[in-house]
Design an enzyme around this catalytic site. Structure first.
Site, PDB file in Angstrom:
ATOM      1  N   ARG A 110      -0.612  12.182   0.742  1.00 43.51           N
ATOM      2  CA  ARG A 110       0.454  12.181   1.508  1.00 43.51           C
ATOM      3  C   ARG A 110       0.924  10.851   2.172  1.00 43.51           C
ATOM      4  O   ARG A 110      -0.147  10.016   2.712  1.00 43.51           O
ATOM      5  CB  ARG A 110       0.651  13.295   2.824  1.00 43.51           C
ATOM      6  CG  ARG A 110       0.492  14.623   2.282  1.00 43.51           C
ATOM      7  CD  ARG A 110       0.613  15.647   3.375  1.00 43.51           C
ATOM      8  NE  ARG A 110       0.302  16.972   2.975  1.00 43.51           N
ATOM      9  CZ  ARG A 110       0.916  17.660   2.088  1.00 43.51           C
ATOM     10  NH1 ARG A 110       2.223  17.174   1.741  1.00 43.51           N
ATOM     11  NH2 ARG A 110       0.751  18.741   1.656  1.00 43.51           N
ATOM     12  N   ASP A 111       2.281  10.373   2.172  1.00 42.61           N
ATOM     13  CA  ASP A 111       2.801   9.023   2.712  1.00 42.61           C
ATOM     14  C   ASP A 111       2.318   9.212   4.097  1.00 42.61           C
ATOM     15  O   ASP A 111       2.464  10.284   5.091  1.00 42.61           O
ATOM     16  CB  ASP A 111       4.185   8.830   2.632  1.00 42.61           C
ATOM     17  CG  ASP A 111       4.308   7.224   2.760  1.00 42.61           C
ATOM     18  OD1 ASP A 111       4.612   6.615   1.864  1.00 42.61           O
ATOM     19  OD2 ASP A 111       4.364   6.931   4.019  1.00 42.61           O
ATOM     20  N   ILE A 112       1.921   8.198   4.896  1.00 44.41           N
ATOM     21  CA  ILE A 112       1.483   8.065   6.270  1.00 44.41           C
ATOM     22  C   ILE A 112       2.480   8.154   7.175  1.00 44.41           C
ATOM     23  O   ILE A 112       2.584   8.268   8.376  1.00 44.41           O
ATOM     24  CB  ILE A 112       0.374   6.945   6.426  1.00 44.41           C
ATOM     25  CG1 ILE A 112      -0.515   7.169   7.950  1.00 44.41           C
ATOM     26  CG2 ILE A 112       1.255   5.667   6.676  1.00 44.41           C
ATOM     27  CD1 ILE A 112      -1.579   6.009   7.779  1.00 44.41           C
TER      28      ILE A 112
ATOM     29  N   ASN B 198       9.305   1.683  -5.885  1.00 40.36           N
ATOM     30  CA  ASN B 198       9.919   0.214  -5.632  1.00 40.36           C
ATOM     31  C   ASN B 198       9.096  -0.877  -6.097  1.00 40.36           C
ATOM     32  O   ASN B 198       7.888  -0.807  -6.374  1.00 40.36           O
ATOM     33  CB  ASN B 198       9.630   0.242  -3.885  1.00 40.36           C
ATOM     34  CG  ASN B 198      10.600   0.984  -3.311  1.00 40.36           C
ATOM     35  OD1 ASN B 198      11.918   1.272  -3.724  1.00 40.36           O
ATOM     36  ND2 ASN B 198       9.966   1.591  -2.159  1.00 40.36           N
TER      37      ASN B 198
ATOM     38  N   GLU C  88       6.544  -2.474  -0.072  1.00 44.92           N
ATOM     39  CA  GLU C  88       5.205  -3.159   0.919  1.00 44.92           C
ATOM     40  C   GLU C  88       4.043  -2.964   0.492  1.00 44.92           C
ATOM     41  O   GLU C  88       3.279  -4.068   0.860  1.00 44.92           O
ATOM     42  CB  GLU C  88       5.399  -2.059   2.303  1.00 44.92           C
ATOM     43  CG  GLU C  88       6.851  -1.860   3.050  1.00 44.92           C
ATOM     44  CD  GLU C  88       6.589  -0.602   3.838  1.00 44.92           C
ATOM     45  OE1 GLU C  88       5.604  -0.057   4.026  1.00 44.92           O
ATOM     46  OE2 GLU C  88       7.753  -0.371   4.350  1.00 44.92           O
ATOM     47  N   VAL C  89       3.430  -1.970  -0.462  1.00 47.04           N
ATOM     48  CA  VAL C  89       2.022  -2.095  -0.859  1.00 47.04           C
ATOM     49  C   VAL C  89       2.082  -2.674  -2.478  1.00 47.04           C
ATOM     50  O   VAL C  89       2.649  -2.050  -3.183  1.00 47.04           O
ATOM     51  CB  VAL C  89       1.604  -0.822  -0.773  1.00 47.04           C
ATOM     52  CG1 VAL C  89       0.132  -0.768  -1.492  1.00 47.04           C
ATOM     53  CG2 VAL C  89       1.433  -0.127   0.669  1.00 47.04           C
TER      54      VAL C  89
ATOM     55  N   HIS D 136       2.989   2.539  -7.355  1.00 45.99           N
ATOM     56  CA  HIS D 136       2.912   3.876  -6.887  1.00 45.99           C
ATOM     57  C   HIS D 136       4.448   4.473  -6.857  1.00 45.99           C
ATOM     58  O   HIS D 136       5.248   3.609  -6.911  1.00 45.99           O
ATOM     59  CB  HIS D 136       2.427   3.874  -5.461  1.00 45.99           C
ATOM     60  CG  HIS D 136       3.162   3.076  -4.316  1.00 45.99           C
ATOM     61  ND1 HIS D 136       3.059   1.721  -4.325  1.00 45.99           N
ATOM     62  CD2 HIS D 136       4.102   3.160  -3.641  1.00 45.99           C
ATOM     63  CE1 HIS D 136       3.738   1.126  -3.419  1.00 45.99           C
ATOM     64  NE2 HIS D 136       4.727   2.306  -2.970  1.00 45.99           N
ATOM     65  N   MET D 137       4.389   5.701  -7.070  1.00 51.32           N
ATOM     66  CA  MET D 137       5.524   6.496  -7.074  1.00 51.32           C
ATOM     67  C   MET D 137       5.627   7.490  -5.999  1.00 51.32           C
ATOM     68  O   MET D 137       4.565   8.258  -5.509  1.00 51.32           O
ATOM     69  CB  MET D 137       5.645   7.343  -8.632  1.00 51.32           C
ATOM     70  CG  MET D 137       6.556   8.395  -8.629  1.00 51.32           C
ATOM     71  SD  MET D 137       6.346   9.555  -9.937  1.00 51.32           S
ATOM     72  CE  MET D 137       6.608   8.453 -11.332  1.00 51.32           C
ATOM     73  N   HIS D 138       6.833   7.440  -5.193  1.00 50.66           N
ATOM     74  CA  HIS D 138       6.966   8.256  -4.077  1.00 50.66           C
ATOM     75  C   HIS D 138       7.523   9.530  -4.698  1.00 50.66           C
ATOM     76  O   HIS D 138       8.565   9.387  -5.406  1.00 50.66           O
ATOM     77  CB  HIS D 138       8.081   7.511  -3.234  1.00 50.66           C
ATOM     78  CG  HIS D 138       7.840   6.245  -2.370  1.00 50.66           C
ATOM     79  ND1 HIS D 138       7.209   6.293  -1.185  1.00 50.66           N
ATOM     80  CD2 HIS D 138       7.497   5.314  -2.882  1.00 50.66           C
ATOM     81  CE1 HIS D 138       7.166   5.078  -0.721  1.00 50.66           C
ATOM     82  NE2 HIS D 138       7.308   4.381  -1.848  1.00 50.66           N
TER      83      HIS D 138
HETATM   84  P1  AMP Z   1       6.365   0.888  -0.768  1.00 48.99           P
HETATM   85  O1  AMP Z   1       7.454   0.410   0.053  1.00 48.99           O
HETATM   86  O2  AMP Z   1       7.020   1.402  -1.936  1.00 48.99           O
HETATM   87  O3  AMP Z   1       5.424   0.054  -1.158  1.00 48.99           O
HETATM   88  O4  AMP Z   1       5.571   2.025  -0.163  1.00 48.99           O
HETATM   89  C1  AMP Z   1       4.528   1.991   0.275  1.00 48.99           C
HETATM   90  C2  AMP Z   1       4.164   3.393   1.094  1.00 48.99           C
HETATM   91  O5  AMP Z   1       2.802   3.439   1.447  1.00 48.99           O
HETATM   92  C3  AMP Z   1       5.108   3.639   2.436  1.00 48.99           C
HETATM   93  O6  AMP Z   1       5.952   4.628   2.512  1.00 48.99           O
HETATM   94  C4  AMP Z   1       3.792   3.492   3.725  1.00 48.99           C
HETATM   95  O7  AMP Z   1       4.114   4.669   4.403  1.00 48.99           O
HETATM   96  C5  AMP Z   1       2.652   4.154   2.773  1.00 48.99           C
HETATM   97  N1  AMP Z   1       1.088   3.675   3.092  1.00 48.99           N
HETATM   98  C6  AMP Z   1       0.706   2.913   3.531  1.00 48.99           C
HETATM   99  N2  AMP Z   1      -0.522   2.838   4.063  1.00 48.99           N
HETATM  100  C7  AMP Z   1      -0.780   4.077   3.877  1.00 48.99           C
HETATM  101  C8  AMP Z   1      -2.011   4.891   3.842  1.00 48.99           C
HETATM  102  N3  AMP Z   1      -2.931   4.410   4.310  1.00 48.99           N
HETATM  103  N4  AMP Z   1      -1.862   6.171   3.544  1.00 48.99           N
HETATM  104  C9  AMP Z   1      -0.703   6.756   3.304  1.00 48.99           C
HETATM  105  N5  AMP Z   1       0.332   6.074   2.745  1.00 48.99           N
HETATM  106  C10 AMP Z   1       0.512   4.631   3.396  1.00 48.99           C
END
Ligand code: AMP
Length: 115
Positions: free
Chosen positions: A31-33, A89, A97-98, A102-104
């Site tokens: 799950r997204d945090i 993204n 951001e990360v 990854h796929m949302h």
């Molecule tokens: P993106 O902007 O596509 O890189 O999305 C990165 C996502 O990772 C964001 O929606 C964050 O809320 C999520 N995220 C970051 N750290 C964690 C974590 N420790 N556990 C779950 N989701 C995370």
């Protein structure tokens, strides 16, 4: 290959605790945090890929596994019928951001138009 500074690699290794909702040889889901919808999951390859453009043809099965995970999770989360959205993204213009591919999976409410 893993990246020791990568948060998703640490989650996969169990160094950061997180409930895995799905796991196979290629990917896992959490799950997204900071959820943007009632259902907001992340499907994450176990290998540390940063960008789709950096992946070679040999890794196509990983992409297939990610879509298979999304399909199963959409059903198990109850969003398959009302509908959901898959987002990947990539780089600055998307707001990634990360830096680990990854796929949302978003659903559980009317998501509205993209943009
Ligand atoms: P993106 O902007 O596509 O890189 O999305 C990165 C996502 O990772 C964001 O929606 C964050 O809320 C999520 N995220 C970051 N750290 C964690 C974590 N420790 N556990 C779950 N989701 C995370």
């Amino acid at each position: 290959m893993t990246d020791e500074d990568c948060i998703f690699c640490k989650i996969n290794a169990g160094d950061i605790p997180s409930e895995k909702l799905f796991e196979d040889d290629d990917c896992f889901a959490i799950r997204d945090i900071a959820p943007k919808a009632p259902t907001h999951l992340l499907v994450i390859p176990k290998e540390h890929f940063t960008y789709l453009t950096g992946m070679t043809a040999g890794f196509q099965p990983v992409i297939g596994s990610m879509y298979n995970a999304a399909r199963q999770l959409a059903i198990s989360e109850g969003v398959a019928e009302p509908g959901y959205r898959l987002i990947v993204n990539q780089r600055d213009d998307s707001g990634q951001e990360v830096p680990h591919l990854h796929m949302h999976l978003l659903g559980g409410r009317k998501l509205g138009p993209m943009g």
